[in-house]
Motif scaffolding. Structure first.
Motif, PDB file in Angstrom:
ATOM      1  N   ALA A 204       4.489  53.951 -18.942  1.00 32.05           N
ATOM      2  CA  ALA A 204       3.871  52.977 -18.037  1.00 32.05           C
ATOM      3  C   ALA A 204       4.733  52.754 -16.798  1.00 32.05           C
ATOM      4  N   ALA A 205       6.051  52.753 -16.979  1.00 29.15           N
ATOM      5  CA  ALA A 205       6.945  52.606 -15.827  1.00 29.15           C
ATOM      6  C   ALA A 205       6.822  53.803 -14.887  1.00 29.15           C
ATOM      7  N   LEU A 206       6.650  54.995 -15.453  1.00 29.94           N
ATOM      8  CA  LEU A 206       6.486  56.183 -14.617  1.00 29.94           C
ATOM      9  C   LEU A 206       5.192  56.113 -13.811  1.00 29.94           C
ATOM     10  N   LEU A 207       4.117  55.651 -14.440  1.00 28.72           N
ATOM     11  CA  LEU A 207       2.858  55.491 -13.713  1.00 28.72           C
ATOM     12  C   LEU A 207       2.996  54.444 -12.599  1.00 28.72           C
ATOM     13  N   SER A 208       3.724  53.371 -12.894  1.00 35.60           N
ATOM     14  CA  SER A 208       3.952  52.352 -11.866  1.00 35.60           C
ATOM     15  C   SER A 208       4.747  52.923 -10.701  1.00 35.60           C
ATOM     16  N   VAL A 213       4.959  54.836  -5.072  1.00 33.07           N
ATOM     17  CA  VAL A 213       5.215  55.863  -4.056  1.00 33.07           C
ATOM     18  C   VAL A 213       3.958  56.133  -3.242  1.00 33.07           C
ATOM     19  N   GLN A 214       2.809  56.206  -3.906  1.00 35.69           N
ATOM     20  CA  GLN A 214       1.559  56.457  -3.189  1.00 35.69           C
ATOM     21  C   GLN A 214       1.248  55.335  -2.203  1.00 35.69           C
ATOM     22  N   ARG A 215       1.417  54.102  -2.642  1.00 39.43           N
ATOM     23  CA  ARG A 215       1.139  52.978  -1.744  1.00 39.43           C
ATOM     24  C   ARG A 215       2.143  52.918  -0.600  1.00 39.43           C
ATOM     25  N   ALA A 216       3.389  53.270  -0.884  1.00 36.68           N
ATOM     26  CA  ALA A 216       4.400  53.274   0.173  1.00 36.68           C
ATOM     27  C   ALA A 216       4.074  54.333   1.229  1.00 36.68           C
TER      28      ALA A 216
END
Length: 225
Positions: A204-208, A213-216
């Motif tokens: 779950a941390a990896l997905l977060s 990164v995508q939002r950044a």
């Protein structure tokens, strides 16, 4: 024409520049001072949920793996030795348990029993075995990791060594008070669940992190554009 100092001109220019409006559609963004700070916070707001989720899942993973490490799995039942012992004395005490650190550790009850037939040896009843009622003198069949003869010989060779044998199973009058197979299965399952929870939190941390990164990147393209 009155003379104006260069310092006065620069002060006015700085004042105008610090509150200069930049038109973007119908929205006017102010840069400089506190408005610049508010602009930065508002700009980074889309990154907050993913960042918070990343931190929470990493903390949960650390706790789960720590709990898994603290689970002590007893020896496999087929490797244990069954010995009949008469308990002549028992001592009750408390031992620290749980994660390291004075604020995190708790105390759990533990019993140490001795037998006059086996001087120099002690038998430790912890965990589920500590809940068994022991009223000396009493005869128990104990599941131990090693034989009494072996530990007695060890004490004979080194008189300053007092072996302590953990009771992994207890039987009295053919009545099973503590089944070593059930205790082994319960501890194994507890460790497995804590480990799986830790890996699940890491996933779950990896997905977060991917979402962050995508939002950044999306935010950077909006600012750069």
């Amino acid at each position: 024409m009155p003379h104006r100092s260069s310092a006065s001109c620069f002060n006015k220019i700085d004042h105008v520049t610090s509150w200069q409006g930049l038109d973007r559609g119908d929205e006017k963004l102010f840069v400089g001072g506190m408005d610049g700070d508010r602009l930065s916070l508002e700009t980074l707001r889309p990154l907050w949920p993913a960042t918070l989720a990343l931190i929470v899942f990493l903390v949960m993973a650390g706790i789960a793996f720590s709990q898994a490490d603290n689970v002590s799995i007893p020896p496999a039942p087929q490797t244990l030795v069954l010995e009949r012992i008469r308990i002549d004395a028992v001592r009750h005490t408390l031992e620290p348990a749980g994660p390291s650190g004075p604020q995190l550790r708790t105390s759990v009850p533990v019993r140490f029993a001795t037998s006059e037939d086996w001087p120099g040896l002690a038998f430790r009843f912890s965990g589920a075995a500590a809940a068994i009622s022991i009223i000396p003198p009493v005869v128990f069949d104990l599941y131990l990791a090693s034989s009494l003869q072996e530990q007695a010989e060890r004490h004979r060779r080194w008189p300053n060594v007092y072996p302590v044998l953990e009771a992994y199973g207890v039987v009295q009058d053919d009545r099973i008070l503590l089944d070593p197979e059930e205790a082994y299965a319960a501890k194994t399952e507890q460790k497995r669940r804590s480990t799986l929870l830790g890996y699940g939190c890491l996933a779950a941390a990896l997905l977060s992190l991917v979402l962050l990164v995508q939002r950044a990147r999306r935010l950077w393209r909006q600012i750069a554009g």
